[in-house]
Write an enzyme that holds these catalytic residues in place. Structure first.
Site, PDB file in Angstrom:
ATOM      1  N   GLY B  17       0.834  -1.292  -0.043  1.00 28.81           N
ATOM      2  CA  GLY B  17      -0.012   0.186   0.128  1.00 28.81           C
ATOM      3  C   GLY B  17       0.927   1.325  -0.046  1.00 28.81           C
ATOM      4  CG  PHE B  18      -0.743   5.126   0.109  1.00 27.54           C
ATOM      5  CD1 PHE B  18      -0.650   5.765  -1.200  1.00 27.54           C
ATOM      6  CD2 PHE B  18      -2.395   5.076   0.315  1.00 27.54           C
ATOM      7  CE1 PHE B  18      -1.581   5.976  -2.428  1.00 27.54           C
ATOM      8  CE2 PHE B  18      -3.189   5.674  -0.604  1.00 27.54           C
ATOM      9  CZ  PHE B  18      -2.833   6.094  -1.989  1.00 27.54           C
ATOM     10  CD  GLU B 175     -14.273  10.732  -0.750  1.00 26.65           C
ATOM     11  OE1 GLU B 175     -13.461  11.823  -0.997  1.00 26.65           O
ATOM     12  OE2 GLU B 175     -13.673   9.656  -0.738  1.00 26.65           O
ATOM     13  CG  ASP B 304      -4.656   2.442   7.521  1.00 29.52           C
ATOM     14  OD1 ASP B 304      -4.138   3.633   7.095  1.00 29.52           O
ATOM     15  OD2 ASP B 304      -5.887   2.262   6.917  1.00 29.52           O
ATOM     16  CB  ALA B 319      -3.476   8.437   1.620  1.00 31.50           C
TER      17      ALA B 319
END
Lengths: 463, 463
Positions: B17-18, B175, B304, B319
């Protein structure tokens, strides 16, 4: 209803492939009500499916929602549903939901599906290529095979050879083989550290004496040469007797296969049977020169599902005749409707004629064979044929955006070998591949693994 | 090994991931060997996942194969695998395949997953949004709901209201709600003939007194106003007590729901537990100012999965901090390695500091709320905030091609309302939706169905 007007006809089209979409578009401007039914919500540009299967294009680039295609025609409604029965006498279609849909004209164009020659258990072991789901499943298997080999190499220091076996040497088989060879040799070249993707073997098993049986002998030979140049092995007269996880049998001979793909047989969509009219051996509906089954001038069967002969030769089940049949059915119906509205009915008796512009199949990244019959006669092969193939396929893609997007994607992939479409989604299992291959005797393997190959100039490798 | 050189370090990074990708990129130019492990073959740009779920973008536009991202670094190997255990004392990771991987430094960044608060049976009824598979599943359900309603309307003349219930009013819930309202009101407006997609209801159920709890009160209020403008209903203090096919319970109150989505809770990846170090209540690993768990300076927990506090406040699991933690871990390791190579070790004791640039969430097609903290302080809402959101998100997308592709796709969709990404793939079932709704008493419904709505000027409708 205002007096003096004829009754507005209801037209039901089943199938949103080339034939169905072309029929709908051809009828859209008439004063008729059209219901277009498909199990899927999208039209798929099948000639480019293999590029989705090999991670060059994304699904959305070759599939278009049917609703978007016909959006501007208020008299076309789209129904995502399945037909499960026909009452030709009362002119009704029964839908999966139990509803009955009445029609004045029916256009049936549900195409064809894979035929495993009675061995439906092979379907899971050797997927074919008819839908977006098929394509992403093939993509998943092919990409996973490389991932698993890398993992195995990293963990155990060795891996069994990667072997892709394609059953069937028609255009789809040839295109799949060329594309797999391409991604292995070119696009994945610098993606892995332990395996060499170019070592992957690609094998075509063809039951008849020749690949591309529908092509003239010189083009077949050129195709075989071009495939050989890509490292693809071809075995003809090879009848597959069994498919198992990890291997394929030809008689008593076992051929190891990491991923097996099916490009061997097709059969007509089962809906043809439900009409209760004569079928041919593959389940196609035998229709007359107006594409009507006997005794039913209000029913048109188009595309792969239709058995149409011209000069005693059956028209092949590919995209071109499907489009032409859809357009023909629309034109004939429009003439019949016009006659109801008082026109002379000119051309109502004009039969369907297949205008054969030729055939082509790509072989990898920059070669193809093309047997062109229009606008000139010619047999092309190699790079020029590939360029022709490219422009024709982009041109026929439905939807301006898709055309641009595909062209851009091709140019990008071609020039950079980069590829964002190389996604593995869904399950991480591969039939015949044991995830715990590293533990034959129950004892885990302890690293250090083989050192990562170093580029010149970087420092030394230690434990 | 040449004399005088220190031992080449082995770094294992788990999670692409990031945090993981940023750590790998930060370490790539050092004389170290890096193994980057992820269960998936691709990095997902999570902030745009909801746009895949609502059929604006395609999966390949926001996901990039990890191999492509690190392709040019010969000292990074990518392994598509899963860690199943750790031996911190012997510095080993156990992989799913049974192999043990040794490391000098371990970076653990496997993120978070949905939390259904112990009701894992809800997962199938109310999918959350963490992966490409989640996004295409949500897309499938939302699009199918409209298709089924159209079918039902066409066949039975009526359909129950379309209701999309989103559980959770954080950024993801907001969103999703805005985007569903958009596609229903704008993008699908002319796709259907019988239903009016704009009639679909969108409801956010938030357990706390406010949506967007992390935002300042004035922005929360603006967001609520903008959502109301899109027709989204918000219920706060609404604790969901049960989820069933077709409805949701709040205490004793039943709320019908065609499609239920989960945006309520996250919990840490279960890998944190396997470390055997202290965790917080949500399963996050409690780390010190160097991102190390107690007693293990060679282990970094990032993103996270890490519980990091600054001035007594926990850094949020989004993020930005994930990227910064990955980069920090890489920098600290590089300083430690440099010290081994004889440098002074400057900066080795510099702790992690989160540089908070602010937060933003979009609300539909042209509004957003942004709480900006860098390069200036400001609270924005509406269209300007949306423009800022757009550029920031395109800018941070990994891969030049993706950036261009996403931007083009947005511009195209924004201007034309056209959309090729609106594909339904996979199963055609929807929980709680009876495919045979048309047959309550067993008798099929016979058409004529309600006539297709006609545009002015076309002819009359008959039988």
């Amino acid at each position: 209803m205002p007096a003096g007007n004829p009754i507005r006809k209801r037209i039901v089209i089943i199938g949103g492939g080339f034939a169905g979409i072309n029929a709908a578009m051809g009828l859209a401007k008439l004063p008729v009500d059209i219901t277009l039914i498909d199990r899927k919500n999208h039209h798929t540009f099948q000639p480019l499916l293999y590029q989705v299967a090999l991670a060059v294009l994304s699904p959305a680039e070759i599939a278009q929602p049917i609703r978007s295609i016909v959006r501007k025609y208020q008299n076309i409604e789209v129904l995502m549903d399945q037909a499960v029965g026909f009452d030709l006498d009362r002119r009704r279609v029964e839908l999966e939901t139990g509803a009955l849909l009445e029609y004045d004209f029916l256009i049936l164009a549900t195409g064809s599906t894979h035929s495993y020659f009675g061995r439906d258990d092979w379907a899971k072991l050797a997927p074919g290529l008819k839908s977006i789901e098929d394509a992403t499943e093939i993509r998943r298997r092919v990409l996973l095979a490389f991932e698993f080999a890398e993992r195995q190499m990293q963990e155990a220091g060795t891996h069994p050879p990667l072997k892709f076996v394609i059953i069937g040497g028609g255009p789809t088989g040839v295109e799949l083989a060329g594309a797999i060879s391409d991604i292995a040799r070119l696009y994945m070249a610098s993606d892995f550290r332990h395996i060499n993707p170019a070592d992957a073997e690609v094998l075509i098993l063809e039951g008849s004496p020749n690949i591309l049986a529908a092509y003239p002998p010189d083009l077949r030979q050129k195709a075989a040469q071009q495939l050989a140049g890509l490292g693809v092995t071809i075995r003809t007269n090879a009848h597959v007797s069994d498919i198992q996880p990890g291997y394929v049998m030809i008689g008593d001979e076992r051929i190891d296969s990491t991923v097996t793909l099916w490009a061997a047989g097709v059969q007509a969509s089962p809906l043809g049977k439900l009409l209760g009219v004569p079928l041919d051996r593959r389940g196609c509906v035998i229709v007359d020169q107006f594409l009507n089954p006997p005794g039913h001038p209000e029913v048109y069967v188009c595309g792969d599902l239709a058995h149409v002969e011209e000069n005693g030769i059956q028209i092949p089940g590919v995209a071109q005749p499907a489009m032409q049949m859809g357009t023909y059915a629309a034109k004939r119906i429009s003439r019949l409707v016009a006659r109801d509205f008082g026109s002379e009915g000119t051309g109502v008796n004009q039969p369907f004629h297949y205008f054969d512009k030729g055939d082509m199949a790509t072989i990898g990244r920059k070669a193809a064979v093309a047997n062109i019959k229009w606008p000139f006669h010619g047999r092309w092969s190699g790079f020029p044929a590939w360029i022709v193939w490219l422009f024709i396929h982009v041109f026929f893609l439905i939807g301006f955006r898709s055309r641009l997007a595909v062209f851009r994607q091709w140019a990008w992939t071609y020039l950079t070998f980069q590829d964002g479409a190389r996604l593995i989604t869904g399950s991480q299992e591969l039939p015949g591949w044991d995830a715990r291959y590293g533990m034959q005797d129950g004892s885990p393997i302890v690293h250090p693994a083989p050192p990562i190959e170093q580029t010149a100039g970087t420092a030394v490798t230690g434990t």
